[in-house]
Motif scaffolding. Sequence first.
Motif, PDB file in Angstrom:
ATOM      1  N   PHE A 261     -38.510 -56.334  77.793  1.00  0.00           N
ATOM      2  CA  PHE A 261     -37.477 -55.261  77.535  1.00  0.00           C
ATOM      3  C   PHE A 261     -36.137 -56.065  77.565  1.00  0.00           C
ATOM      4  N   HIS A 262     -36.005 -57.331  77.142  1.00  0.00           N
ATOM      5  CA  HIS A 262     -34.622 -58.008  77.194  1.00  0.00           C
ATOM      6  C   HIS A 262     -33.842 -57.316  76.071  1.00  0.00           C
ATOM      7  N   GLY A 263     -32.346 -57.739  76.009  1.00  0.00           N
ATOM      8  CA  GLY A 263     -31.598 -57.241  75.107  1.00  0.00           C
ATOM      9  C   GLY A 263     -31.668 -57.888  73.836  1.00  0.00           C
ATOM     10  N   LEU A 264     -31.900 -59.282  73.957  1.00  0.00           N
ATOM     11  CA  LEU A 264     -31.559 -60.102  72.760  1.00  0.00           C
ATOM     12  C   LEU A 264     -30.358 -59.875  72.024  1.00  0.00           C
ATOM     13  N   LEU A 265     -29.271 -59.483  73.197  1.00  0.00           N
ATOM     14  CA  LEU A 265     -28.125 -59.299  72.477  1.00  0.00           C
ATOM     15  C   LEU A 265     -26.860 -60.620  72.490  1.00  0.00           C
ATOM     16  N   SER A 266     -27.318 -61.436  73.390  1.00  0.00           N
ATOM     17  CA  SER A 266     -26.343 -62.535  73.435  1.00  0.00           C
ATOM     18  C   SER A 266     -25.746 -63.348  72.290  1.00  0.00           C
ATOM     19  N   PRO A 267     -26.740 -63.385  71.530  1.00  0.00           N
ATOM     20  CA  PRO A 267     -26.394 -64.236  70.339  1.00  0.00           C
ATOM     21  C   PRO A 267     -25.219 -63.386  69.419  1.00  0.00           C
ATOM     22  N   LEU A 269     -23.093 -61.041  70.769  1.00  0.00           N
ATOM     23  CA  LEU A 269     -21.974 -60.890  71.878  1.00  0.00           C
ATOM     24  C   LEU A 269     -21.208 -62.057  71.614  1.00  0.00           C
ATOM     25  N   ASN A 270     -21.855 -63.415  71.654  1.00  0.00           N
ATOM     26  CA  ASN A 270     -21.231 -64.579  71.747  1.00  0.00           C
ATOM     27  C   ASN A 270     -20.536 -64.970  70.289  1.00  0.00           C
ATOM     28  N   ILE A 271     -20.991 -64.181  69.476  1.00  0.00           N
ATOM     29  CA  ILE A 271     -20.169 -64.692  68.256  1.00  0.00           C
ATOM     30  C   ILE A 271     -19.084 -63.655  67.684  1.00  0.00           C
ATOM     31  N   ARG A 302     -24.483 -55.162  85.007  1.00  0.00           N
ATOM     32  CA  ARG A 302     -24.144 -56.434  85.692  1.00  0.00           C
ATOM     33  C   ARG A 302     -24.061 -57.756  84.928  1.00  0.00           C
ATOM     34  N   GLN A 303     -25.261 -58.087  84.474  1.00  0.00           N
ATOM     35  CA  GLN A 303     -25.336 -59.225  83.554  1.00  0.00           C
ATOM     36  C   GLN A 303     -24.169 -59.305  82.599  1.00  0.00           C
ATOM     37  N   ILE A 304     -23.593 -58.469  82.163  1.00  0.00           N
ATOM     38  CA  ILE A 304     -22.466 -58.752  81.128  1.00  0.00           C
ATOM     39  C   ILE A 304     -21.460 -58.616  81.908  1.00  0.00           C
ATOM     40  N   ALA A 359     -35.497 -69.859  69.246  1.00  0.00           N
ATOM     41  CA  ALA A 359     -34.387 -70.031  69.678  1.00  0.00           C
ATOM     42  C   ALA A 359     -33.790 -69.005  70.853  1.00  0.00           C
ATOM     43  N   TYR A 360     -34.870 -68.533  71.574  1.00  0.00           N
ATOM     44  CA  TYR A 360     -34.598 -67.524  72.674  1.00  0.00           C
ATOM     45  C   TYR A 360     -35.540 -68.048  73.628  1.00  0.00           C
ATOM     46  N   ALA A 361     -35.066 -67.680  74.883  1.00  0.00           N
ATOM     47  CA  ALA A 361     -36.048 -67.508  75.895  1.00  0.00           C
ATOM     48  C   ALA A 361     -35.156 -66.596  76.900  1.00  0.00           C
ATOM     49  N   LEU A 393     -30.028 -70.088  70.686  1.00  0.00           N
ATOM     50  CA  LEU A 393     -29.286 -69.393  69.649  1.00  0.00           C
ATOM     51  C   LEU A 393     -27.747 -68.975  70.160  1.00  0.00           C
ATOM     52  N   ASP A 394     -27.958 -68.541  71.338  1.00  0.00           N
ATOM     53  CA  ASP A 394     -26.780 -67.840  72.130  1.00  0.00           C
ATOM     54  C   ASP A 394     -25.866 -68.931  72.837  1.00  0.00           C
ATOM     55  N   ALA A 395     -26.251 -70.269  72.740  1.00  0.00           N
ATOM     56  CA  ALA A 395     -25.921 -71.472  73.555  1.00  0.00           C
ATOM     57  C   ALA A 395     -24.297 -71.835  72.901  1.00  0.00           C
ATOM     58  N   PRO A 402     -22.060 -73.328  83.243  1.00  0.00           N
ATOM     59  CA  PRO A 402     -21.976 -72.849  84.621  1.00  0.00           C
ATOM     60  C   PRO A 402     -23.507 -72.640  84.908  1.00  0.00           C
ATOM     61  N   ASN A 403     -24.050 -71.919  83.857  1.00  0.00           N
ATOM     62  CA  ASN A 403     -25.672 -71.609  84.189  1.00  0.00           C
ATOM     63  C   ASN A 403     -26.390 -72.880  84.441  1.00  0.00           C
ATOM     64  N   VAL A 404     -26.329 -73.890  83.990  1.00  0.00           N
ATOM     65  CA  VAL A 404     -27.010 -75.056  83.914  1.00  0.00           C
ATOM     66  C   VAL A 404     -26.532 -75.796  85.051  1.00  0.00           C
TER      67      VAL A 404
HETATM   68  P1  FAD Z   1     -30.505 -59.674  78.693  1.00  0.00           P
HETATM   69  O1  FAD Z   1     -31.672 -60.248  79.731  1.00  0.00           O
HETATM   70  O2  FAD Z   1     -30.844 -58.487  77.988  1.00  0.00           O
HETATM   71  O3  FAD Z   1     -29.165 -59.708  79.451  1.00  0.00           O
HETATM   72  C1  FAD Z   1     -28.176 -58.844  78.742  1.00  0.00           C
HETATM   73  C2  FAD Z   1     -26.940 -59.632  78.765  1.00  0.00           C
HETATM   74  O4  FAD Z   1     -26.424 -60.128  79.756  1.00  0.00           O
HETATM   75  C3  FAD Z   1     -27.085 -61.136  77.841  1.00  0.00           C
HETATM   76  O5  FAD Z   1     -26.936 -60.735  76.358  1.00  0.00           O
HETATM   77  C4  FAD Z   1     -25.960 -61.912  78.234  1.00  0.00           C
HETATM   78  O6  FAD Z   1     -24.800 -61.637  77.556  1.00  0.00           O
HETATM   79  C5  FAD Z   1     -25.570 -61.330  79.359  1.00  0.00           C
HETATM   80  N1  FAD Z   1     -26.126 -62.337  80.689  1.00  0.00           N
HETATM   81  C6  FAD Z   1     -27.377 -62.436  81.339  1.00  0.00           C
HETATM   82  N2  FAD Z   1     -27.354 -63.355  82.273  1.00  0.00           N
HETATM   83  C7  FAD Z   1     -26.293 -64.006  82.104  1.00  0.00           C
HETATM   84  C8  FAD Z   1     -25.972 -65.210  82.597  1.00  0.00           C
HETATM   85  N3  FAD Z   1     -26.644 -65.804  83.544  1.00  0.00           N
HETATM   86  N4  FAD Z   1     -24.607 -65.825  82.327  1.00  0.00           N
HETATM   87  C9  FAD Z   1     -23.996 -65.010  81.306  1.00  0.00           C
HETATM   88  N5  FAD Z   1     -24.255 -64.054  80.676  1.00  0.00           N
HETATM   89  C10 FAD Z   1     -25.636 -63.229  81.202  1.00  0.00           C
HETATM   90  N6  FAD Z   1     -26.446 -67.105  78.296  1.00  0.00           N
HETATM   91  C11 FAD Z   1     -25.915 -67.234  77.027  1.00  0.00           C
HETATM   92  O7  FAD Z   1     -25.334 -66.374  76.472  1.00  0.00           O
HETATM   93  N7  FAD Z   1     -25.718 -68.359  76.544  1.00  0.00           N
HETATM   94  C12 FAD Z   1     -26.307 -69.713  77.047  1.00  0.00           C
HETATM   95  O8  FAD Z   1     -26.304 -70.672  76.504  1.00  0.00           O
HETATM   96  C13 FAD Z   1     -27.013 -69.261  78.148  1.00  0.00           C
HETATM   97  N8  FAD Z   1     -27.680 -70.588  78.818  1.00  0.00           N
HETATM   98  C14 FAD Z   1     -28.220 -70.343  80.022  1.00  0.00           C
HETATM   99  C15 FAD Z   1     -28.966 -71.467  80.439  1.00  0.00           C
HETATM  100  C16 FAD Z   1     -29.723 -71.195  81.750  1.00  0.00           C
HETATM  101  C17 FAD Z   1     -30.319 -72.535  82.222  1.00  0.00           C
HETATM  102  C18 FAD Z   1     -29.911 -69.886  82.533  1.00  0.00           C
HETATM  103  C19 FAD Z   1     -30.454 -69.657  83.729  1.00  0.00           C
HETATM  104  C20 FAD Z   1     -29.291 -68.870  81.795  1.00  0.00           C
HETATM  105  C21 FAD Z   1     -28.507 -68.993  80.602  1.00  0.00           C
HETATM  106  N9  FAD Z   1     -27.713 -67.969  79.933  1.00  0.00           N
HETATM  107  C22 FAD Z   1     -27.104 -68.059  78.706  1.00  0.00           C
HETATM  108  C23 FAD Z   1     -27.866 -66.615  80.552  1.00  0.00           C
HETATM  109  C24 FAD Z   1     -29.174 -65.740  80.078  1.00  0.00           C
HETATM  110  O9  FAD Z   1     -30.351 -66.406  80.097  1.00  0.00           O
HETATM  111  C25 FAD Z   1     -29.093 -65.276  78.481  1.00  0.00           C
HETATM  112  O10 FAD Z   1     -27.793 -64.730  78.561  1.00  0.00           O
HETATM  113  C26 FAD Z   1     -29.914 -64.120  78.358  1.00  0.00           C
HETATM  114  O11 FAD Z   1     -31.193 -64.731  78.347  1.00  0.00           O
HETATM  115  C27 FAD Z   1     -29.588 -63.598  76.781  1.00  0.00           C
HETATM  116  O12 FAD Z   1     -30.776 -62.790  76.509  1.00  0.00           O
HETATM  117  P2  FAD Z   1     -30.773 -61.288  76.276  1.00  0.00           P
HETATM  118  O13 FAD Z   1     -29.531 -60.920  75.364  1.00  0.00           O
HETATM  119  O14 FAD Z   1     -31.972 -60.936  75.937  1.00  0.00           O
HETATM  120  O15 FAD Z   1     -30.339 -61.065  77.790  1.00  0.00           O
END
Ligand code: FAD
Length: 509
Positions: A261-267, A269-271, A302-304, A359-361, A393-395, A402-404
């Motif tokens: 049920f994840h967003g798949l939106l970070s790519p 947002l980030n570009i 909270r994630q964003i 390119a996602y997890a 893709l979102d890296a 900071p996450n790593v």
């Molecule tokens: P969702 O689960 O739907 O979350 C919604 C949004 O919240 C995401 O799109 C993202 O923009 C934001 N978000 C959620 N968690 C985080 C977090 N910890 N830090 C920053 N934003 C967050 N996110 C990246 O965008 N780029 C990265 O390179 C990246 N590297 C990561 C590496 C590790 C080891 C970990 C643990 C997390 C990392 N994340 C990174 C955070 C997070 O895993 C991804 O943002 C998320 O998986 C993106 O998928 P989603 O859009 O389906 O997220």
Amino acid sequence: MSTLRFVLGDQLSSEMSSLRDVAAGDVILMVEVAEEASFVRHHKQKLVFVFSAMRHFAQELRDAGFNVDYIALEDRQNSGTFTGELARAIARHRPERIIVTEASEWRVMQMFENWALDCPIEIRQDTRFYASQAFFAAWAKGRKNYRMEFFYRELRRKTGLLMERDEPAGGKWNFDAENRKTLPKNLAAPKRLRFAPDAISLEVIELVERQFPRHFGAAEPFGWAVTRAGALEALEHFLNDCLPSFGDFQDAMKQGEDFLFHGLLSPYLNIGLLGAREVCRAAEAEYAAGRAPLNAVEGFIRQILGWREYVRGLYWLEMPDYAAKNALEAQRDLPSFYWSGETNLNCLRQVIDITRRTAYAHHIQRLMITGNFALLLGVEPRQIEEWYLLVYLDAYEWVELPNVHGMVMYADGGLLASKPYAASGAYINRMSDYCNGCFYDPALKTGARACPFNSLYWNFLIENEKRLKGNPRMAMPYASLARMTAARRAEIQQDAAAFRHEIGIDSKS
Ligand code: FAD
Ligand code: DLZ
Ligand code: SF4
């Protein structure tokens, strides 16, 4: 005489500060450069995504009547670097000034600051974020460590998101305790919206296969949106089909379900194809309309508003020293199966496979599978960081590092996280079905079939006893360790060493 407006590949929004006052005679410069494409072996889909999105954005700007100077990767004169291309553009257009929005990464910002160009340059703040670097620095001042939760509450108050007067909606700031449900067996995740590549993307796929054949992952099937219109469709799909269950199953992992049920939106947002403000407001509106429950909407926002803004603030406050920290003195090599996916550990095999294909997890896969394993093993932070920076893709370093470094590896000594996210096989077994199809057994502590996460977990505690024992949040595991006999401790260390030998990484240990 005109202004040259330089737009980078992660700044694909008409609302960029660099485009704010764009005038008719101005030139918008966009460049595809080998330097950015190959400083790490980026996943092929990431290259396709960035180049295709850049090409689409350039076309949209042209359609809107702007003058775009676009340098493609294979243009004969392309120097391959931002600096070289900017110098060539200055020679071509003779602008009276250059305007650019600050780069998202320290590495590129250093380049900007070292530019000795024959033209004045104005570097503007990136206004896509809720919190400016100065806002974060002011919040962090005087604090020994930075806890996301408190920063997040400050931003909730500042933005009014999910606020009822001065109180958080529902009477609580954080509904995380409700967001750790295991997936019911017969629950089907929604079918995800994928976008068939158009002619531009197909051309870029060929380019990437031709120019970067040795890069990580598969270029196809490519299903990501590459335009703002597509990204808006992806957002709509998430809000309608996924957000209501996002909270409940945020931490779940299921074999064969790549996205749940994840967003798949970070790519996006980030570009720049989506903005943080519009995404948060859209999620809040779903709660207001009664279409999504509070635990889901608060968890998502909270994630964003929390994590994303917070890691960016921390990155800019702490760089460049942050990247060099190694509080746990971890020195081991990254196992080669992180690249190939060839391993008997099913959880790692599954997550690396998703990563190679898409390119996602999702977050828990990154944190508790590939991250947790690297932490327990004691991988050198620099090596695992490079992996994360290139496989997703979102890296981008501002969010990856900071996450790593902080969240996964505890290399910053607790600046970001109050304790390491270390877990044994039992956690993975509880939150996923990976163990069902595994060569190893999470319930076994010793023997050839014992889950390696178990001995590695206890070995991690032993190796870091001096550093972590005094941490009150580690009191429980260290109390259990204290009850262990010397013989059992020695056995754990032997098992961990044997496993490291088996996977070929005991050279520096
Ligand atoms: P969702 O689960 O739907 O979350 C919604 C949004 O919240 C995401 O799109 C993202 O923009 C934001 N978000 C959620 N968690 C985080 C977090 N910890 N830090 C920053 N934003 C967050 N996110 C990246 O965008 N780029 C990265 O390179 C990246 N590297 C990561 C590496 C590790 C080891 C970990 C643990 C997390 C990392 N994340 C990174 C955070 C997070 O895993 C991804 O943002 C998320 O998986 C993106 O998928 P989603 O859009 O389906 O997220
Ligand atoms: C990720 C990326 C890639 C692969 N290629 C380019 C490129 O050729 N041109 C460009 O402007 N941007 C690219 N990007 C995004 C940049 O890496 C990103 O803008 C900077 O890292 C920000 O610091
Ligand atoms: Fe992973 Fe261990 Fe479960 Fe296998 S048994 S999937 S290695 S946690």
